[in-house]
Scaffold this active site. Structure first.
Site, PDB file in Angstrom:
ATOM      1  CE  LYS A  59      -4.509  -1.463   1.390  1.00 53.34           C
ATOM      2  NZ  LYS A  59      -5.640  -1.300   2.293  1.00 53.34           N
ATOM      3  CE  LYS A  86     -11.742  -3.979  -1.161  1.00 53.73           C
ATOM      4  NZ  LYS A  86     -12.575  -4.009   0.008  1.00 53.73           N
ATOM      5  CE  LYS A 119      -5.486  -8.555  -2.632  1.00 53.13           C
ATOM      6  NZ  LYS A 119      -5.683  -8.183  -1.273  1.00 53.13           N
TER       7      LYS A 119
HETATM    8  P1  TYM Z   1     -10.484  -6.472   2.506  1.00 53.21           P
HETATM    9  O1  TYM Z   1     -11.570  -5.474   2.665  1.00 53.21           O
HETATM   10  O2  TYM Z   1      -9.338  -6.142   1.622  1.00 53.21           O
HETATM   11  O3  TYM Z   1     -11.087  -7.837   1.985  1.00 53.21           O
HETATM   12  C1  TYM Z   1     -12.226  -8.430   2.603  1.00 53.21           C
HETATM   13  C2  TYM Z   1     -12.076  -9.936   2.598  1.00 53.21           C
HETATM   14  O4  TYM Z   1     -11.943 -10.429   1.256  1.00 53.21           O
HETATM   15  C3  TYM Z   1     -10.807 -11.274   1.160  1.00 53.21           C
HETATM   16  N1  TYM Z   1     -10.236 -11.139  -0.198  1.00 53.21           N
HETATM   17  C4  TYM Z   1      -9.958 -12.167  -1.010  1.00 53.21           C
HETATM   18  N2  TYM Z   1     -10.102 -13.505  -0.862  1.00 53.21           N
HETATM   19  C5  TYM Z   1      -9.740 -14.297  -1.889  1.00 53.21           C
HETATM   20  N3  TYM Z   1      -9.228 -13.825  -3.062  1.00 53.21           N
HETATM   21  C6  TYM Z   1      -9.064 -12.497  -3.259  1.00 53.21           C
HETATM   22  N4  TYM Z   1      -8.597 -12.041  -4.410  1.00 53.21           N
HETATM   23  C7  TYM Z   1      -9.430 -11.604  -2.205  1.00 53.21           C
HETATM   24  N5  TYM Z   1      -9.401 -10.243  -2.058  1.00 53.21           N
HETATM   25  C8  TYM Z   1      -9.896  -9.986  -0.823  1.00 53.21           C
HETATM   26  C9  TYM Z   1      -9.858 -10.759   2.216  1.00 53.21           C
HETATM   27  O5  TYM Z   1      -8.918 -11.743   2.595  1.00 53.21           O
HETATM   28  C10 TYM Z   1     -10.820 -10.427   3.342  1.00 53.21           C
HETATM   29  O6  TYM Z   1     -11.145 -11.586   4.081  1.00 53.21           O
HETATM   30  N6  TYM Z   1      -7.878  -5.964   6.701  1.00 53.21           N
HETATM   31  C11 TYM Z   1      -9.071  -6.562   6.133  1.00 53.21           C
HETATM   32  C12 TYM Z   1     -10.340  -6.081   6.775  1.00 53.21           C
HETATM   33  C13 TYM Z   1     -10.417  -6.268   8.249  1.00 53.21           C
HETATM   34  C14 TYM Z   1     -10.658  -7.492   8.933  1.00 53.21           C
HETATM   35  C15 TYM Z   1     -10.668  -7.157  10.304  1.00 53.21           C
HETATM   36  C16 TYM Z   1     -10.843  -8.794   8.506  1.00 53.21           C
HETATM   37  C17 TYM Z   1     -10.300  -5.306   9.200  1.00 53.21           C
HETATM   38  N7  TYM Z   1     -10.459  -5.831  10.427  1.00 53.21           N
HETATM   39  C18 TYM Z   1     -10.859  -8.142  11.267  1.00 53.21           C
HETATM   40  C19 TYM Z   1     -11.050  -9.779   9.479  1.00 53.21           C
HETATM   41  C20 TYM Z   1     -11.040  -9.446  10.846  1.00 53.21           C
HETATM   42  C21 TYM Z   1      -9.125  -6.186   4.677  1.00 53.21           C
HETATM   43  O7  TYM Z   1      -8.551  -5.230   4.248  1.00 53.21           O
HETATM   44  O8  TYM Z   1      -9.950  -6.945   3.936  1.00 53.21           O
END
Ligand code: TYM
Length: 334
Positions: free
Chosen positions: A115, A200, A197
């Site tokens: 990032k 978004k 990966k």
């Molecule tokens: P975020 O918002 O980037 O993504 C949300 C969830 O989607 C999963 N994900 C994927 N899984 C498989 N293939 C992909 N290409 C892919 N892209 C995204 C992510 O692994 C995630 O599970 N830091 C976290 C948000 C967060 C969180 C938490 C998660 C904040 N606090 C506490 C669990 C527990 C994040 O940025 O996810």
């Protein structure tokens, strides 16, 4: 434990357009696990501002994400679906845990490195301490399990390290959480570059399937998906594009690798791409119509938002008070 149930916590950022990766890697498993656990599903809007946001847009996206959780099949009467910013304990615990986290640990986080490379003009302290806020989210609810995609593995590890360090000093305060990764779909790759990966924030919209894409767009993107010149449908590292298509198909249909390989034995890439595209359209169609239906019901959504913020606040504050007491903050006078 809450009652006789173990606790599940997870969250997603309210930034950008959600992708098929978010759905197959996380949301779909949330729904699968929701009966078994006492669940907290958070819209992590505080994490979102580690990257500059347009205020009106953030508000809109946060609400759309909360709606999506419900549309995916999470019953908001049974599962606590809420905004992180409505429960101030997240930020309060994050401050405390910042004092139990080392710079060296945070320096190793790959998401921070990625990032900061992407947003070189805004490498803020929040981006650096992002994993501490995430640890606070999870630990506040004494979560046993955290269903996420593989990209969050490192953040789960640091969460466990912080919790163990804290418990080592103050006794058994936090439950040590386990990550949960689905069998298929834990790492969905870009359709245009299977080494990356699906994300978004990808500049190339053809690499990602967005959850609100219409059927024609979905099929078109799958038709254009990058494959290879091997000409055979096998599940192996040398064919990352094909492997990704098979993973998506498995996650959508519940079939095993063997079943998929048997189904496409002797068939061409074109046929595989169409079948995967159609399985995705079938997955997303009910989700999209539910989003449309639920988002029209403002009073219903507002009620959920209010009640669940109170419920989340109750459990979060219980842990926060315990932590504050342990570290020696003065008791409140009632
Ligand atoms: P975020 O918002 O980037 O993504 C949300 C969830 O989607 C999963 N994900 C994927 N899984 C498989 N293939 C992909 N290409 C892919 N892209 C995204 C992510 O692994 C995630 O599970 N830091 C976290 C948000 C967060 C969180 C938490 C998660 C904040 N606090 C506490 C669990 C527990 C994040 O940025 O996810």
């Amino acid at each position: 434990m809450i009652g006789d149930k173990k606790v599940l916590f997870s969250g997603m950022q309210a930034t950008g357009n959600l992708t098929l990766g978010n759905y197959l890697g996380a949301l779909k498993n949330w729904v699968k696990l929701s009966d078994e656990y006492e669940c907290f599903y958070c819209v992590v809007d505080e994490h979102s501002i580690t990257v500059r946001q347009n205020p009106a847009e953030l508000r809109k996206r946060a609400r759309a994400l909360l709606t999506l959780y419900i549309a995916a099949g999470l019953d908001p009467e049974k599962n606590c679906i809420y905004y992180q910013s409505h429960v101030s304990a997240h930020a309060e615990l994050a401050w405390i845990l910042n004092c139990f986290t080392y710079m060296g640990e945070l320096n190793r986080m790959t998401q921070f490195k990625d990032k900061s490379a992407k947003h070189a003009d805004n490498i803020n302290a929040g981006l650096f301490t992002y994993p501490v806020l995430m640890a606070s989210d999870i630990l506040l609810f004494q979560a046993d399990v955290v269903p996420v995609g593989i990209d969050q593995k490192q953040h789960l590890e640091i969460t466990r390290d912080i919790a163990q360090r804290f418990n080592g000093i103050y006794g058994d305060v936090f439950t040590i959480p386990e990550p949960y990764f689905g069998k298929a779909g834990a790492k969905i790759m870009s359709l245009q570059d299977p080494a990356k990966k699906m994300s978004k924030s990808d500049e190339n919209p053809n690499g990602s399937i967005y959850l609100m894409d219409d059927p024609d767009t979905i099929i078109r993107k799958f038709k254009r998906a990058v494959t290879d010149s091997e000409g055979q449908i096998l599940y192996r590292d040398e064919q990352p594009g094909i492997r990704n298509l098979i993973d998506i198909y498995r996650a959508c249909t519940g079939k095993s690798v063997e079943e998929v390989l048997a189904e496409f034995d002797g068939k061409g890439y074109g046929e595989l791409k169409m079948a995967v595209g159609e399985s995705v359209v079938d997955q997303l169609r009910p989700l999209q119509s539910e989003v449309e239906r639920i988002s029209k019901d403002k009073a219903y959504l507002d009620g959920i938002i209010k009640n669940n913020a109170e419920k989340a606040g109750y459990y979060a504050n219980k842990t926060l008070r315990k932590v504050q007491k342990k570290i020696g903050f003065p008791e409140r006078i009632r």
